[in-house]
Every structure is written in structure tokens, then in C-alpha cells.
Design an enzyme around this catalytic site. Structure first.
Site, PDB file in Angstrom:
ATOM      1  NE  ARG A  44      -2.292   1.170   3.525  1.00 58.56           N
ATOM      2  CZ  ARG A  44      -1.947   2.066   4.501  1.00 58.56           C
ATOM      3  NH1 ARG A  44      -2.106   3.183   4.040  1.00 58.56           N
ATOM      4  NH2 ARG A  44      -1.612   1.770   5.668  1.00 58.56           N
ATOM      5  CE1 TYR A  98     -12.442  13.051 -19.048  1.00 60.97           C
ATOM      6  CE2 TYR A  98     -11.167  13.299 -17.088  1.00 60.97           C
ATOM      7  CZ  TYR A  98     -11.986  12.590 -18.051  1.00 60.97           C
ATOM      8  OH  TYR A  98     -12.379  11.373 -17.668  1.00 60.97           O
ATOM      9  CG  ASP A 170      -4.327  16.034 -18.055  1.00 55.88           C
ATOM     10  OD1 ASP A 170      -3.390  15.105 -18.288  1.00 55.88           O
ATOM     11  OD2 ASP A 170      -5.665  15.851 -17.771  1.00 55.88           O
ATOM     12  CE  LYS A 195      -7.684   8.458 -20.840  1.00 53.66           C
ATOM     13  NZ  LYS A 195      -7.744   8.328 -18.934  1.00 53.66           N
TER      14      LYS A 195
END
Length: 381
Positions: A44, A98, A170, A195
């Protein structure tokens, strides 16, 4: 079993939730030394596969501060905002942002007391006029989704530096093969690694890297505390995808330019949004700013019949551009922004951004370009 003599060429998948310690002294070393003394404890918090992914992206971006890999692209944005902002702070963004980012900022983070405001990108460069006393972060995209408005990254970075405000870029549409925002003066670069970085439509992931090591450490803390860390297998798959990123981005870009040029000549298309076209209003800026003479694999069109019915006809006729809500895989796809990425916006907001019913976004893959053009020809007839 002793694995000391084994030297794999590819990093193994460390499919384990925990790592063992030989003694209390070793455990104490893990908790009290920088970078845990090269040891791992709990996946984690860290594991070799996510570390490798972050290191590879940081190398490509020129990021010396490290960063974090997260379980989704938006989880990366969440980590970046919470690493830089707290309740009572303000984030400044372009209106062309976005839709998923808008929903996260304006719905979920707003409930935590972090404000967000939006101004047209053309006005965002005047950061001094739009900032508030509590503005801590500016977020912008290299190429806007879905209409491919081109950001003047160096100009925005200089404006943020003058005001002492952090800049988060971004770069999901471009990847480090087309842009290196830290070279402009940005403070953080965020990728939806789902992506282009991973590139094969089989991973959901995010990566954020920073210029400042203190900020990189804070990103890791946020990801650990909120359980945002990317799992070993997904990290491994994303690293595998990175190995072909340079080759893929060249082919994506070459194919997208061919598709854009074809669509400009089609009577079924009213407008093509692709920065590689000289007719695009941001073409000169993109040509000067994007790297390697590439413009990416994303483009959008407005059909001459500007209706959802026309879009649906195209979707049902195409064979190589299936309808899918994400993008940037090696196989082409299409998306309908009004019902996917910008579904959370009101009709008035979409219209103000130019997202009309006939707007269709194409993610151009790396197939043979002649096959893509033939499919578009028959689907648009």
C-alpha cells in the site's frame, strides 16, 4: 529458496501485499532511514513495480523530485491536489478542462473545502487578475479535451511563477514524447497512464511526478494514506507499455495527421480539430512547442449534420473506430464527449465550450492508415 544468483532482464511482478523483515533492527531501519533503507514493507505504501514505473516516467519528464503511481488517472489528480492544497485553498483552471477533472474538483473536493474556479484559457494567462489570496494551484492541459485547444505552457508557467503559485500540467494527450512541461517551469506533471503511457487499453493507472523532492515525498504520503497506490501487476503492465512509447507516438501521430487531412476533405464533416493541421488556430503554437514534429493521436470532428443521430449512424457503421469512453490504445476508437467525458456538465456548459451534438472525438491507433481511411469513408457516406 535463494534467488540471489537470478538476474532477470525484466523486473518480476512482485505480486505480494507485504515484505518480510529478518529482525527488529531491520524493521527499525525501514521506518527510520530515508527511502526505507532500500527495503519494502507494505505494498500500500511502496513496492518495486510502482517504483520502477515512477522512475521511468520521471526520467522521461526530467523530474528530479520523484512522484507516485495511482490506481487511476483521476486518483493521480486527487493526490496532486491534496498534496498541494488543504481546506480553504483555491484551484484555478481553464474552462476547457476535461469533464472528469471538473467533476472531481467541483463536486468531491469542493465538499472538502477546496474551491475551484474556471476561466477561458485565453484569459488564464493573466493569473494575477484571476488569482485569489488563497490560490495555491493552477491546473491546465497541454491539449484540451475534446477540442484540442493548445496551451501556451511556457507563458502560463511564467505567470504562475510571478505569482508564487504551483502549476500542475495534465499531459495525458501528449506524453513525454511530445511535451516536457517541467522544462517550461511547471511544478508537477500528471498523466492518466491509462492512456498513452501504458497504451494497450489493459491498464487503469495514473502517474504524477514533481520537480521538488519535498513535493514528490508529499505525493507518496497522500497516496499511502488514502490507499491510492497502483498495484504490482498494473505497474508492471504500464512499464511494459512505456518500452514502446516512442514508437507508438510516432505512428499515432502519423496516422492522426492522415486521418485529419482526409476528414477535412469530407463533405460529411464541417470542422476538424487537430493541431497538426495548418488551419487549426493553435497550429503555430503547437509546432513551436510540441516535440519531435509530432502532434499526437487525438482529434475531434464536428459533423456537417450536427446531431446526435448523425453521430449514432457513424458509430453503428464504423468497424475500426468502436465507441469507447477512454482513449489512446493501439487500436483506434471513438468517443461521444457529450455523453462520456463531459456528461457531468450542463447543456449550457457544453454549448459554451463548443461541444455540440455532432462533435465526435477520435483516438487514432497504430493500424495501417489506408485501412482507417477506408473505414471512415464508408462510415461517413
Amino acid at each position: 529458496m535463494d534467488l540471489t544468483p537470478i538476474h532477470p532482464k525484466v523486473t518480476p511482478i512482485y505480486q505480494t501485499s507485504v515484505f518480510k523483515f529478518a529482525s527488529l533492527a531491520e524493521l527499525e531501519t525501514y521506518y527510520t532511514t530515508p527511502d526505507h533503507g532500500g527495503m519494502y514493507g507494505y505494498s500500500r505504501s511502496e513496492h518495486p513495480n510502482s517504483d520502477e514505473l515512477v522512475a521511468e516516467v520521471a526520467k522521461l519528464e526530467g523530474a528530479t523530485g520523484g512522484g507516485v503511481a495511482t490506481g487511476a488517472g483521476l486518483a493521480g489528480l486527487l493526490a496532486a491536489v491534496l498534496a498541494t492544497c488543504q481546506a480553504g485553498d483555491h484551484v484555478l483552471c481553464p474552462a476547457e478542462l476535461y469533464g472528469g477533472s471538473v467533476v472531481l474538483l467541483s463536486q468531491e473536493l469542493a465538499r472538502l473545502g477546496i474551491e475551484t474556479s474556471y476561466v477561458p484559457l485565453a484569459e488564464l494567462y493573466d493569473v494575477a487578475r484571476h488569482r485569489r489570496p488563497n490560490t495555491k494551484l493552477v491546473l491546465a492541459e497541454v491539449l484540451s479535451n475534446p477540442l484540442l485547444v493548445v496551451l501556451d505552457g511556457p507563458r502560463l508557467a511564467q505567470a504562475c511563477q510571478r505569482e508564487g503559485i504551483l502549476l500542475l500540467i495534465d499531459s495525458s494527450f501528449t506524453s513525454p514524447m511530445l511535451t516536457r512541461p517541467l522544462d517550461w517551469g511547471a511544478d508537477l506533471v500528471w498523466h492518466s497512464a491509462t492512456k498513452y503511457l501504458a497504451g494497450h487499453s489493459d491498464v487503469t493507472a495514473g502517474v504524477v511526478v514533481a520537480r521538488d523532492p519535498a513535493l514528490g515525498k508529499r505525493l507518496r504520503q497522500v497516496a499511502t494514506n488514502l490507499g491510492l497506490m497502483l498495484a504490482p501487476l498494473d505497474s508492471w503492465l504500464a512499464v511494459r507499455g512505456l518500452r514502446t512509447l516512442r514508437l507508438r507516438m510516432r505512428q499515432h501521430s502519423e496516422n492522426a495527421l492522415a486521418v485529419a487531412q482526409f476528414l477535412v476533405a469530407s463533405p460529411a464533416v464541417a470542422q476538424v480539430f487537430y493541431p497538426g493541421l495548418p488551419s487549426h488556430p493553435g497550429h503555430e503554437l503547437a509546432a513551436a512547442q510540441l516535440l519531435n514534429g509530432l502532434y499526437g493521436g487525438m482529434l475531434s470532428v464536428r459533423l456537417a449534420d450536427d446531431t446526435a443521430a448523425a453521430v449514432d449512424t457513424f458509430i453503428q457503421k464504423t468497424r475500426l473506430f468502436p465507441l469507447a469512453p477512454s482513449l489512446a490504445g493501439v487500436q483506434s476508437s471513438c468517443s461521444y464527449p457529450a455523453a462520456t467525458s463531459h456528461r457531468g456538465l450542463t447543456l449550457a456548459q457544453r454549448q459554451a465550450l463548443g461541444i455540440t451534438p455532432g462533435v465526435l472525438r477520435l483516438s487514432v491507433g497504430i493500424e495501417e492508415p489506408a485501412e482507417l481511411l477506408a473505414d471512415l469513408q464508408q462510415a461517413l457516406q
